[in-house]
Design a protein around this motif. Structure first.
Motif, short mmCIF file in Angstrom:
data_model
loop_
_atom_site.label_atom_id
_atom_site.label_comp_id
_atom_site.label_asym_id
_atom_site.label_seq_id
_atom_site.Cartn_x
_atom_site.Cartn_y
_atom_site.Cartn_z
N ASP A 1 0.82 -1.21 0.00
CA ASP A 1 0.00 0.00 0.00
C ASP A 1 0.86 1.26 0.00
OD1 ASP A 1 -2.31 -1.51 0.00
OD2 ASP A 1 -2.54 -1.44 2.18
N VAL A 2 1.94 1.25 0.78
CA VAL A 2 2.83 2.41 0.83
C VAL A 2 3.51 2.61 -0.52
CG1 VAL A 2 4.96 3.33 1.86
CG2 VAL A 2 3.22 2.27 3.32
N LEU A 3 3.99 1.51 -1.11
CA LEU A 3 4.64 1.61 -2.42
C LEU A 3 3.67 2.15 -3.47
CD1 LEU A 3 6.77 -1.67 -2.64
CD2 LEU A 3 7.40 0.56 -1.70
N LYS A 4 2.44 1.67 -3.42
CA LYS A 4 1.42 2.12 -4.37
C LYS A 4 1.13 3.60 -4.18
CE LYS A 4 -3.25 0.91 -5.88
NZ LYS A 4 -4.39 0.04 -5.63
N GLU A 5 1.04 4.03 -2.92
CA GLU A 5 0.72 5.42 -2.62
C GLU A 5 1.76 6.39 -3.17
OE1 GLU A 5 -0.13 8.24 1.29
OE2 GLU A 5 -0.34 6.07 1.46
N ILE A 6 3.04 5.99 -3.10
CA ILE A 6 4.09 6.90 -3.60
C ILE A 6 4.56 6.53 -5.01
CG2 ILE A 6 4.86 7.55 -1.30
CD1 ILE A 6 7.27 5.67 -1.69
N LYS A 7 3.84 5.57 -5.61
CA LYS A 7 4.06 5.18 -7.01
C LYS A 7 5.50 4.73 -7.29
CE LYS A 7 0.39 8.12 -8.85
NZ LYS A 7 -0.15 8.81 -7.71
N VAL A 8 5.97 3.78 -6.46
CA VAL A 8 7.29 3.19 -6.66
C VAL A 8 7.18 1.68 -6.56
CG1 VAL A 8 8.56 5.19 -5.78
CG2 VAL A 8 7.91 3.36 -4.20
N THR A 9 8.25 1.00 -6.92
CA THR A 9 8.28 -0.46 -6.86
C THR A 9 9.65 -0.92 -6.36
OG1 THR A 9 7.81 -2.48 -8.11
CG2 THR A 9 8.98 -0.73 -9.28
#
Length: 174
Positions: A68-76
């Motif tokens: 969820d955090v990765l998705k929120e800041i648009k990173v992988t």
């Protein structure tokens, strides 16, 4: 303290699997004396701030993230992020919803039992409540938690708590 870090991932067979950021040793050593239970606030790419613990793994320390955090800041996994860490001096080591605070205030006996739980268990229950978007659900579930603690003389049984949540939901149906 700001630094750049690569988002890595533990393998699924390891304890604490998932995405994480390694904390540089000098940053860890400077922050540690100023923290309570290694609790920190971590801001990623100046977009989102999360409450976490600095955890050890072998010869390094890390901050565990989630999808969820990765998705929120648009990173992988593999991306580089800007990280800002600061000690978390809040009462519980993470934000608590106004609704749960109000329920704790309104039920002194339940609040006393809640505050006898370990800080980690308190944070787990705060997290359970904060996942709900509805203010009414946050209030209802907070009451269920306190009633569960009173009914079980301050002991928390997550399996029974889930049943209590389910029973409360069933009792609310018309």
């Amino acid at each position: 303290m700001k630094f750049q870090a690569k988002i890595n991932s533990f393998g699924e067979n390891n304890l604490g699997h998932g995405p994480y950021i390694e904390i540089p040793k000098e940053v860890y050593n400077e922050l540690l004396p100023n923290t309570i239970d290694k609790r920190i606030k971590c801001t990623l790419n100046n977009l989102t701030t999360i409450s976490r613990a600095m955890a050890p793994k072998g010869n390094f320390n890390y901050i565990l993230l989630n999808k969820d955090v990765l998705k929120e800041i648009k990173v992988t996994i593999g991306d580089i992020v800007l990280v800002e860490l600061q000690p978390d001096k809040s009462k519980y080591g993470m934000p608590i919803s106004e609704e749960m605070e109000e329920v704790l205030f309104s039920d002194p006996d339940g609040s006393d039992l809640f505050h006898r739980l370990t800080p980690g268990v308190q944070r787990t229950l705060i997290h359970v409540i904060s996942k709900y978007k509805s203010s009414n659900l946050k209030i209802e579930r907070s009451f269920v938690i306190l009633e569960h603690l009173k009914k079980n003389k301050g002991k928390l049984d997550f399996k029974l708590l889930q049943e209590d949540f389910k029973n409360q939901r069933n009792n609310m149906k018309f």
